[in-house]
Design a protein around this motif. Structure first.
Motif, PDB file in Angstrom:
ATOM      1  N   ASP A  16       0.887  -1.160   0.000  1.00  0.00           N
ATOM      2  CA  ASP A  16       0.000   0.000   0.000  1.00  0.00           C
ATOM      3  C   ASP A  16       0.925   1.209   0.000  1.00  0.00           C
ATOM      4  N   HIS A  17       1.076   1.852  -1.157  1.00  0.00           N
ATOM      5  CA  HIS A  17       2.108   2.878  -1.274  1.00  0.00           C
ATOM      6  C   HIS A  17       1.864   4.071  -0.355  1.00  0.00           C
ATOM      7  N   TYR A  18       0.626   4.254   0.136  1.00  0.00           N
ATOM      8  CA  TYR A  18       0.387   5.356   1.070  1.00  0.00           C
ATOM      9  C   TYR A  18       1.210   5.187   2.343  1.00  0.00           C
ATOM     10  N   LYS A  24       4.698   6.754   2.329  1.00  0.00           N
ATOM     11  CA  LYS A  24       4.862   8.201   2.353  1.00  0.00           C
ATOM     12  C   LYS A  24       5.416   8.634   3.713  1.00  0.00           C
ATOM     13  N   ALA A  70       2.974   9.564   6.540  1.00  0.00           N
ATOM     14  CA  ALA A  70       2.238   8.419   7.075  1.00  0.00           C
ATOM     15  C   ALA A  70       3.103   7.653   8.067  1.00  0.00           C
ATOM     16  N   CYS A 103      -9.044  12.677   1.054  1.00  0.00           N
ATOM     17  CA  CYS A 103      -8.186  12.395  -0.101  1.00  0.00           C
ATOM     18  C   CYS A 103      -8.870  12.998  -1.325  1.00  0.00           C
ATOM     19  N   HIS A 106      -6.004   2.425   1.320  1.00  0.00           N
ATOM     20  CA  HIS A 106      -5.256   3.597   1.748  1.00  0.00           C
ATOM     21  C   HIS A 106      -5.847   4.277   2.984  1.00  0.00           C
ATOM     22  N   LEU A 152      -4.628   4.615   7.006  1.00  0.00           N
ATOM     23  CA  LEU A 152      -4.342   5.865   7.709  1.00  0.00           C
ATOM     24  C   LEU A 152      -5.163   5.973   8.983  1.00  0.00           C
ATOM     25  N   THR A 176      -4.109  15.125   0.223  1.00  0.00           N
ATOM     26  CA  THR A 176      -4.502  14.106   1.187  1.00  0.00           C
ATOM     27  C   THR A 176      -4.029  14.555   2.554  1.00  0.00           C
ATOM     28  N   ILE A 230      -0.388  14.457   4.060  1.00  0.00           N
ATOM     29  CA  ILE A 230       0.230  13.283   3.450  1.00  0.00           C
ATOM     30  C   ILE A 230       0.802  13.617   2.073  1.00  0.00           C
ATOM     31  N   GLN A 231       0.054  14.381   1.289  1.00  0.00           N
ATOM     32  CA  GLN A 231       0.508  14.833  -0.026  1.00  0.00           C
ATOM     33  C   GLN A 231      -0.328  16.031  -0.446  1.00  0.00           C
ATOM     34  N   GLU A 253       4.153  17.502   2.043  1.00  0.00           N
ATOM     35  CA  GLU A 253       4.197  16.698   3.256  1.00  0.00           C
ATOM     36  C   GLU A 253       4.659  17.528   4.455  1.00  0.00           C
TER      37      GLU A 253
END
Length: 515
Positions: A199-201, A204, A207, A236, A263, A267, A371, A402-403, A406
């Motif tokens: 889960d690429h989130y 980050k 995160a 998001c 995602h 979180l 996000t 998050i993005q 950041e």
């Protein structure tokens, strides 16, 4: 030259983590966008930063007929465009020597036998048996056959003293039943400790920092509960629609399954979890699973109508550009009942969070890409300064971005300079790029490095995936199978969503934070 990783057995930035080990990375679906835009540039950037273990090799596995040179040319073209650290032709020339291409159909067992021979040859060239990291970046319908063929030719088993691991991309199933099936196939091929559901989130930087913010700062942890926190919001927002032919996939998935199941529930788990017993992968994931199991199930049509809003965007304007509505997008069914926006009111039924609503929203064609998580603290009593007419309304708000920018900010109230008593909200702001003098690594860089190190902390465990789907399935079933399904709301592209989503918070006397 690409800088070799340091020989210290532990990374300096987190001494409790073991160092990544050299391996051969085999990417299935190597001609796809993920490989070209994320995976290969991530490995290149790790090499530029001196983080990539010496001797890492890359083998792209795909169906198209390409030579090594043609494959490398395509990768270089995209690396020039997207690499975080820029593109150095001299460094790339060295880097690409570690890249090979292997052509085969995903269901051709002979192709896997040839792959095994190729990997053995790479290991002999490197000097003995080696480690293998298999990255399944293909379309989901090929996950099963790839895993089963890897096992059939013995590639899922490692030589003595080495390891063989697999990274599986999202979507990990489309509902609980398919996720359970895929988990069974994976665990019949690789041990759970060698399985990395990505889960690429979670890769980050911000995160990852949620736990540090909470548990390493005494000013926050004592307040992180229902005595002091009024609500939590997770947003998001995406300004894009269905560009690049994405409509064909998205119209089958929708916002709930595409984003919330993985995602955003991840979180939420990081925000709501209890302190882990230690920083091991299972120590952290044990606490995240407890949060998912504590979610109040929305398992009746009435509960879903009262706590979930789904919507599609109609035509509108984004950044002064006219855009079509969701049902007019390319590859989207003109009568589609797939949501491009969803807002939920959720409750975590634990001692810490009893009575605190968690509001989650995600949508396409919103005004901007962002996000964030916002923690809204309760307001002080309505006396003294708060009783003054015109006093700044609302309590303190801690925002975790998050993005794309950041960082973390804290809203507080301060007196304006001057002889009169006037108060205004002010913000303490922390940005990663300015505070540490450099940008954050891309999420895939951290996650690939962790998989090479055998650290699964930032990857989803089997029970995490299944608990998340168990929560989501109730909602999907009510939407598509119940005669009492809520209506599909609408909102103009370029706005912040449907009126019903605002009303969801207004019922509690709250409102969405403006991004």
């Amino acid at each position: 030259m690409l800088r070799a990783a340091m020989s210290n057995p532990f990374r300096e930035d987190l001494v409790s983590r073991s160092r990544a080990e050299a391996c051969t990375v085999v990417i299935f679906g190597a001609t796809g966008d993920l490989t070209h835009r994320k995976l290969v540039p991530a490995l290149y950037n790790l090499g530029v930063d001196g983080e990539l273990p010496h001797g890492v090799k890359i083998v792209g596995f795909a169906r198209r007929d390409k030579s090594d040179a043609e494959f490398r040319e395509g990768l270089e073209a995209l690396n020039k465009e997207v690499s975080r650290s820029g593109h150095d032709p001299e460094l790339w020339s060295e880097y690409q020597e570690s890249i090979q291409y292997h052509q085969s159909e995903f269901n051709d067992i002979d192709g896997y036998k040839r792959l095994a021979e190729r990997l053995d040859a790479i290991d002999r060239e490197r000097g003995g048996a080696g480690n293998r990291l298999f990255y399944i970046a293909s379309a989901p319908e090929f996950f099963d056959v790839i895993l089963e063929n890897l096992k059939s030719v013995g590639l899922s088993s490692a030589a003595k003293g080495c390891w063989s691991r697999v990274i599986v991309e999202k979507p990990f199933g489309t509902d609980l039943a398919t996720a359970e099936h895929l988990n069974k196939v994976v665990n019949n091929t690789f041990a759970e400790k060698d399985t990395y559901r990505i889960d690429h989130y979670l890769g980050k930087e911000t995160a990852q920092n949620i736990m540090v913010l909470r548990f390493a700062n005494a000013i926050f942890e004592p307040l992180w509960n229902n005595k002091y926190i009024e609500q939590v919001q997770i947003t998001c927002a995406e300004h894009l629609g269905m560009e690049g032919g994405r409509g064909g996939y998205y119209d089958k998935a929708g916002a709930l399954r595409d984003m919330v199941q993985n995602h955003l529930l991840q979180l939420l788990s990081l925000v709501a979890m209890e302190p882990p017993t230690d920083l091991s992968a299972d120590g952290v994931r044990d606490e995240k699973v407890k949060v998912l199991r504590s979610l109040r199930q929305l398992d009746t049509p009435k509960a879903i109508r009262e706590n979930v809003v789904r919507a599609q965007y109609t035509s509108g304007h984004i950044q002064d550009k006219s855009v079509v509505g969701y049902r007019e997008e390319d590859r989207v069914d003109p009568e589609s009942m797939t949501e491009a926006y969803v807002a939920l009111r959720m409750h975590v039924d634990t001692w810490r969070w009893s009575g605190v609503p968690f509001y989650v929203r995600v949508g396409k064609r919103l005004p901007k890409k962002a996000t964030e998580i916002s923690i809204h603290f309760k307001s002080p009593p309505n006396v003294l300064f708060n009783a003054i007419p015109g006093a700044a309304a609302g309590g303190n708000v801690l925002v975790i971005r998050i993005q794309p920018d950041e960082g973390i900010s804290l809203r507080m109230v301060s007196k304006l300079p001057g002889t009169s008593l006037r108060m205004e909200p002010v913000k303490m702001d922390f940005h990663y790029s300015t505070s540490f003098g450099k940008g954050s690594p891309e999420a895939y860089e951290r996650l690939l490095l962790d998989a090479m190190a055998g650290d699964a902390t930032l990857f989803a465990r089997r029970d995490e995936v299944e608990e998340a789907w168990r929560f989501i399935d109730h909602i999907e079933k009510a939407w598509h199978e119940s005669s009492e399904a809520p209506e599909m709301a609408e909102f103009s592209a370029g706005s912040w969503g449907p009126k019903a989503a605002d009303e969801l918070l207004e019922q509690d006397g709250n409102s969405w934070r403006r991004l």
